[in-house]
Write a protein that holds these residues in place. Sequence first.
Motif, PDB file in Angstrom:
ATOM      1  N   ASN A  98       0.826  -1.211   0.000  1.00  0.00           N
ATOM      2  CA  ASN A  98       0.000   0.000   0.000  1.00  0.00           C
ATOM      3  C   ASN A  98       0.858   1.258   0.000  1.00  0.00           C
ATOM      4  O   ASN A  98       0.603   2.212   0.742  1.00  0.00           O
ATOM      5  CB  ASN A  98      -0.921  -0.003   1.221  1.00  0.00           C
ATOM      6  N   THR A  99       1.891   1.247  -0.836  1.00  0.00           N
ATOM      7  CA  THR A  99       2.862   2.346  -0.850  1.00  0.00           C
ATOM      8  C   THR A  99       2.216   3.695  -1.104  1.00  0.00           C
ATOM      9  O   THR A  99       2.555   4.690  -0.473  1.00  0.00           O
ATOM     10  CB  THR A  99       3.934   2.074  -1.924  1.00  0.00           C
ATOM     11  N   ASN A 100       1.267   3.747  -2.025  1.00  0.00           N
ATOM     12  CA  ASN A 100       0.674   5.029  -2.419  1.00  0.00           C
ATOM     13  C   ASN A 100      -0.631   5.329  -1.686  1.00  0.00           C
ATOM     14  O   ASN A 100      -1.399   6.188  -2.117  1.00  0.00           O
ATOM     15  CB  ASN A 100       0.422   5.024  -3.931  1.00  0.00           C
ATOM     16  N   ARG A 101      -0.892   4.619  -0.605  1.00  0.00           N
ATOM     17  CA  ARG A 101      -2.109   4.842   0.170  1.00  0.00           C
ATOM     18  C   ARG A 101      -1.759   5.331   1.573  1.00  0.00           C
ATOM     19  O   ARG A 101      -0.616   5.226   2.003  1.00  0.00           O
ATOM     20  CB  ARG A 101      -2.943   3.560   0.236  1.00  0.00           C
ATOM     21  N   GLU A 102      -2.742   5.884   2.248  1.00  0.00           N
ATOM     22  CA  GLU A 102      -2.511   6.468   3.569  1.00  0.00           C
ATOM     23  C   GLU A 102      -2.811   5.466   4.675  1.00  0.00           C
ATOM     24  O   GLU A 102      -3.866   4.808   4.672  1.00  0.00           O
ATOM     25  CB  GLU A 102      -3.389   7.705   3.754  1.00  0.00           C
ATOM     26  N   LEU A 103      -1.889   5.371   5.621  1.00  0.00           N
ATOM     27  CA  LEU A 103      -2.046   4.466   6.751  1.00  0.00           C
ATOM     28  C   LEU A 103      -3.046   5.051   7.752  1.00  0.00           C
ATOM     29  O   LEU A 103      -2.970   6.206   8.120  1.00  0.00           O
ATOM     30  CB  LEU A 103      -0.695   4.240   7.441  1.00  0.00           C
ATOM     31  N   VAL A 104      -3.986   4.199   8.181  1.00  0.00           N
ATOM     32  CA  VAL A 104      -4.939   4.579   9.211  1.00  0.00           C
ATOM     33  C   VAL A 104      -4.928   3.507  10.292  1.00  0.00           C
ATOM     34  O   VAL A 104      -5.099   2.327  10.001  1.00  0.00           O
ATOM     35  CB  VAL A 104      -6.367   4.738   8.655  1.00  0.00           C
ATOM     36  N   ILE A 105      -4.702   3.917  11.530  1.00  0.00           N
ATOM     37  CA  ILE A 105      -4.680   3.001  12.664  1.00  0.00           C
ATOM     38  C   ILE A 105      -5.923   3.274  13.502  1.00  0.00           C
ATOM     39  O   ILE A 105      -6.158   4.403  13.925  1.00  0.00           O
ATOM     40  CB  ILE A 105      -3.407   3.186  13.501  1.00  0.00           C
ATOM     41  N   VAL A 106      -6.724   2.227  13.706  1.00  0.00           N
ATOM     42  CA  VAL A 106      -8.015   2.375  14.367  1.00  0.00           C
ATOM     43  C   VAL A 106      -7.928   1.853  15.790  1.00  0.00           C
ATOM     44  O   VAL A 106      -7.516   0.713  16.022  1.00  0.00           O
ATOM     45  CB  VAL A 106      -9.122   1.629  13.597  1.00  0.00           C
ATOM     46  N   ARG A 107      -8.330   2.703  16.726  1.00  0.00           N
ATOM     47  CA  ARG A 107      -8.356   2.351  18.152  1.00  0.00           C
ATOM     48  C   ARG A 107      -9.734   2.685  18.706  1.00  0.00           C
ATOM     49  O   ARG A 107     -10.165   3.821  18.671  1.00  0.00           O
ATOM     50  CB  ARG A 107      -7.282   3.137  18.908  1.00  0.00           C
ATOM     51  N   ASP A 108     -10.455   1.671  19.177  1.00  0.00           N
ATOM     52  CA  ASP A 108     -11.817   1.845  19.695  1.00  0.00           C
ATOM     53  C   ASP A 108     -12.730   2.505  18.670  1.00  0.00           C
ATOM     54  O   ASP A 108     -13.556   3.366  19.000  1.00  0.00           O
ATOM     55  CB  ASP A 108     -11.797   2.691  20.985  1.00  0.00           C
ATOM     56  N   GLY A 109     -12.578   2.131  17.398  1.00  0.00           N
ATOM     57  CA  GLY A 109     -13.434   2.669  16.353  1.00  0.00           C
ATOM     58  C   GLY A 109     -13.045   4.049  15.867  1.00  0.00           C
ATOM     59  O   GLY A 109     -13.711   4.597  14.991  1.00  0.00           O
ATOM     60  N   ARG A 110     -11.967   4.626  16.434  1.00  0.00           N
ATOM     61  CA  ARG A 110     -11.533   5.966  16.034  1.00  0.00           C
ATOM     62  C   ARG A 110     -10.142   5.893  15.414  1.00  0.00           C
ATOM     63  O   ARG A 110      -9.333   5.049  15.796  1.00  0.00           O
ATOM     64  CB  ARG A 110     -11.515   6.908  17.237  1.00  0.00           C
ATOM     65  N   ALA A 111      -9.873   6.784  14.474  1.00  0.00           N
ATOM     66  CA  ALA A 111      -8.577   6.809  13.794  1.00  0.00           C
ATOM     67  C   ALA A 111      -7.577   7.622  14.611  1.00  0.00           C
ATOM     68  O   ALA A 111      -7.809   8.794  14.901  1.00  0.00           O
ATOM     69  CB  ALA A 111      -8.725   7.400  12.398  1.00  0.00           C
ATOM     70  N   ILE A 112      -6.466   6.995  15.000  1.00  0.00           N
ATOM     71  CA  ILE A 112      -5.394   7.709  15.685  1.00  0.00           C
ATOM     72  C   ILE A 112      -4.305   8.028  14.678  1.00  0.00           C
ATOM     73  O   ILE A 112      -4.224   7.411  13.610  1.00  0.00           O
ATOM     74  CB  ILE A 112      -4.822   6.892  16.870  1.00  0.00           C
ATOM     75  N   SER A 113      -3.451   8.984  14.999  1.00  0.00           N
ATOM     76  CA  SER A 113      -2.376   9.359  14.085  1.00  0.00           C
ATOM     77  C   SER A 113      -1.264   8.319  14.138  1.00  0.00           C
ATOM     78  O   SER A 113      -1.100   7.602  15.134  1.00  0.00           O
ATOM     79  CB  SER A 113      -1.818  10.735  14.463  1.00  0.00           C
ATOM     80  N   SER A 114      -0.499   8.246  13.065  1.00  0.00           N
ATOM     81  CA  SER A 114       0.607   7.282  13.017  1.00  0.00           C
ATOM     82  C   SER A 114       1.708   7.644  13.997  1.00  0.00           C
ATOM     83  O   SER A 114       2.529   6.800  14.364  1.00  0.00           O
ATOM     84  CB  SER A 114       1.168   7.209  11.593  1.00  0.00           C
ATOM     85  N   HIS A 115       1.743   8.916  14.466  1.00  0.00           N
ATOM     86  CA  HIS A 115       2.772   9.324  15.424  1.00  0.00           C
ATOM     87  C   HIS A 115       2.241   9.329  16.860  1.00  0.00           C
ATOM     88  O   HIS A 115       2.820   9.969  17.743  1.00  0.00           O
ATOM     89  CB  HIS A 115       3.337  10.706  15.061  1.00  0.00           C
ATOM     90  N   PHE A 116       1.137   8.631  17.094  1.00  0.00           N
ATOM     91  CA  PHE A 116       0.597   8.495  18.442  1.00  0.00           C
ATOM     92  C   PHE A 116       1.610   7.740  19.311  1.00  0.00           C
ATOM     93  O   PHE A 116       2.171   6.729  18.886  1.00  0.00           O
ATOM     94  CB  PHE A 116      -0.721   7.725  18.390  1.00  0.00           C
ATOM     95  N   PRO A 117       1.893   8.206  20.543  1.00  0.00           N
ATOM     96  CA  PRO A 117       2.888   7.532  21.399  1.00  0.00           C
ATOM     97  C   PRO A 117       2.503   6.090  21.695  1.00  0.00           C
ATOM     98  O   PRO A 117       1.413   5.826  22.208  1.00  0.00           O
ATOM     99  CB  PRO A 117       2.871   8.379  22.683  1.00  0.00           C
ATOM    100  N   CYS A 118       3.394   5.162  21.384  1.00  0.00           N
ATOM    101  CA  CYS A 118       3.065   3.750  21.530  1.00  0.00           C
ATOM    102  C   CYS A 118       2.942   3.343  22.992  1.00  0.00           C
ATOM    103  O   CYS A 118       2.240   2.385  23.315  1.00  0.00           O
ATOM    104  CB  CYS A 118       4.112   2.884  20.824  1.00  0.00           C
ATOM    105  N   SER A 119       3.617   4.052  23.904  1.00  0.00           N
ATOM    106  CA  SER A 119       3.585   3.674  25.319  1.00  0.00           C
ATOM    107  C   SER A 119       2.201   3.811  25.923  1.00  0.00           C
ATOM    108  O   SER A 119       1.926   3.272  26.988  1.00  0.00           O
ATOM    109  CB  SER A 119       4.577   4.535  26.111  1.00  0.00           C
ATOM    110  N   PHE A 120       1.316   4.521  25.227  1.00  0.00           N
ATOM    111  CA  PHE A 120      -0.047   4.712  25.711  1.00  0.00           C
ATOM    112  C   PHE A 120      -0.947   3.535  25.346  1.00  0.00           C
ATOM    113  O   PHE A 120      -2.052   3.412  25.846  1.00  0.00           O
ATOM    114  CB  PHE A 120      -0.624   6.009  25.132  1.00  0.00           C
ATOM    115  N   ILE A 121      -0.493   2.674  24.439  1.00  0.00           N
ATOM    116  CA  ILE A 121      -1.281   1.532  23.970  1.00  0.00           C
ATOM    117  C   ILE A 121      -0.859   0.294  24.747  1.00  0.00           C
ATOM    118  O   ILE A 121       0.244  -0.223  24.561  1.00  0.00           O
ATOM    119  CB  ILE A 121      -1.083   1.293  22.459  1.00  0.00           C
ATOM    120  N   LYS A 122      -1.732  -0.201  25.582  1.00  0.00           N
ATOM    121  CA  LYS A 122      -1.410  -1.353  26.413  1.00  0.00           C
ATOM    122  C   LYS A 122      -2.579  -2.327  26.411  1.00  0.00           C
ATOM    123  O   LYS A 122      -3.712  -1.948  26.683  1.00  0.00           O
ATOM    124  CB  LYS A 122      -1.091  -0.921  27.848  1.00  0.00           C
ATOM    125  N   ASN A 123      -2.272  -3.598  26.068  1.00  0.00           N
ATOM    126  CA  ASN A 123      -3.265  -4.672  26.103  1.00  0.00           C
ATOM    127  C   ASN A 123      -4.524  -4.311  25.310  1.00  0.00           C
ATOM    128  O   ASN A 123      -5.651  -4.524  25.758  1.00  0.00           O
ATOM    129  CB  ASN A 123      -3.635  -5.010  27.549  1.00  0.00           C
TER     130      ASN A 123
END
Length: 691
Positions: A98-123
Amino acid sequence: MRSENMSKKGSKIQPRKSGPMDKYVKPCGKPETSPGCASPLTQRPLSTPKQDEELHATHSFEWVGSDKNPTNLTCGKTGTIEDSLKKSAQFRVLAKKNTNRELVIVRDGRAISSHFPCSFIKNERLTVKYIKAADKHSQLPRNRASAIRQGQVPPDKLVVFHVVTKGGEKVARIMKNKELKIKFEEITVYGLKGEKVKEALKRDGRLLKKAFQTNCALIDKNTEVRTEMHNLVDDLDGKTVKIKMISKCTQPESQPESLEDADVLQSESQKSDSEIQVENQDPQQQSTTNQSVTDNISKGNSKQNGIRQTEKIPNSENLKSHLSFQVKQRVKGMKTGLSKRSNIQNLFRVEYGKSAETCREVKTMKKLMALSDSVCAVRINGKPSGSGFLLFDKFVLTNGHVIKNIYNESTKQLSESMTVHFSFESLDQWDSGAKVEEVTAWEYYCDNSGHMNDWALLRISSDQKLPRCLLKHFGFLPSGGGICIIGHPNDGVKKIDPCWIIPTDNRKQVVQNHCNGNLDGVLPDSKQYFKDQEYINFITNNFFESVSQSVNGLKQVLTYKSCFYFGSSGSPVFDEHCNVVAMHSAGYEYRNGRGERSSVIEFGYPLSLILEHIIIQMVENARFDVLKKYLACNYSQHQNMMSNLKKLVESRNLTSFQKAFNNLVHTNEERLKMFFGLLLQREEPVPMDTL
């Protein structure tokens, strides 16, 4: 996100002083120097690669891609969520596809940014998707992500809130990528305690510039409390907000709000490597260094310009917001005049203010939630086309205009595949739906009285379990009060909108309110008003005068103000007692001077009138099989419906009813014979309890 939108202190955790109302003047003595700091700009050496990979407590999470198979990831180094995902070979393969497409990361049904701090994501389990990239896809500048990658954002300093992807009426499009608004109702944004809302939103990088260039604010989705862009993010943690324009004034892209901010702006383009180094220090060291920098700058400026040291007034932010609001209200009153303001009726506040009277008791909402299972999305060839609801047996009711382009009335055939979907309540839900096998009855024409008949009865397949029928909850139009509409607005998931009935006598005032609010001109969605696709001021009065005449001519409809615009045709309208009284059908839409769509007023056709026309068509077309299904669905208002139908048959002298009765005399269809007998007898009909 562009680097030029970032202020010098955009990544700092320390609170900032802002605004001339925030400070009082204190005579300046000799600037203090932090202990052990000979020179604040050379306090700390550059970070080493080892420091850049700072460790933190390990945490794990799962992610799911297009194959729906979860993959577990355990992280022990500080970084962004995309950094962590890149450690997965499976993710790297997916990203390469998906080189030419935009990455979307979904958390609880909402889109978070790709630069969201990973330490906040637990279990947790994240969903990884790719969507069509925007024309100018924004990349995260390194200086914006550096604080995250270097471990400068402990979880207790992080503020996380959610933003609705569709803005308010005057600033509807706020997302750079339109696909985000289509596929997601909300995005998740993070901020650092002590920074301003505007800085957090700019760092996120997914919002258009107009969200910052116009005078917009965040409105709490539940309490409707306003948070302005210059406020701190601290109190937004966990809240869901909508971006709305609060005035037409345009704010400068970058405006100094204090003496400190002015210094930042003047030196922004001349930052040295040492100053950038200070920004990347940990919070405690950063605070000490920043104080030394400020002291030295204050000392130099005080000699040249006489600037004195300042201190912050306690609770100054709230005081400033309160005074600012009062000033704006005073100015607004001076411009409009008291005589004009006195003409605004209470209806306007009820209509747009969502007064407390539109609230519903919990038991009422629970009942509506149960009835919402009978509401469906109507799709043609898999594409959303409208809404509908299960009326009785296996028959779904929707608007006639929903199918007018694919239905041949002569052959009574659909030219395209059509399905209905009762369970589309989340973007992650997907089902094949129930196939529409037949258009049993259909009307789309304006009769001699000027009333528009716009409905379609669809028979669906019976290969799945169907919800309850809403005919058992039928009711007649109320004279006023609150209503609730349940449907699929904007081709999206199932939603509910509590709103207020607009009485006939108040329709004209509602139209006038829209006219007064669009002095810059409008462009109606009607070809007769188009002129080279330009917005023309003199059209405004002509358009709203036409709307006023048209809406006042609607004698047999229910009018109201709803946020259900496009894609919601065919939605059921419930009264305060959870009875279905109408079918949401249309409105008077236009585009304002900024090209944003709006609607003056919406309306629905009474279900009682639609039922009368359905029965008449069933009799005239000899569809007694469908008529028996209708009669088998007992409901409390059946007797009243029979009385109204009898008057209609007698007034129109409908001979088809007499012929149908004559043909049934020698049959065993006792239910049908009783039905026609009651309609054709001269005295008042008797109760239908035996039907």
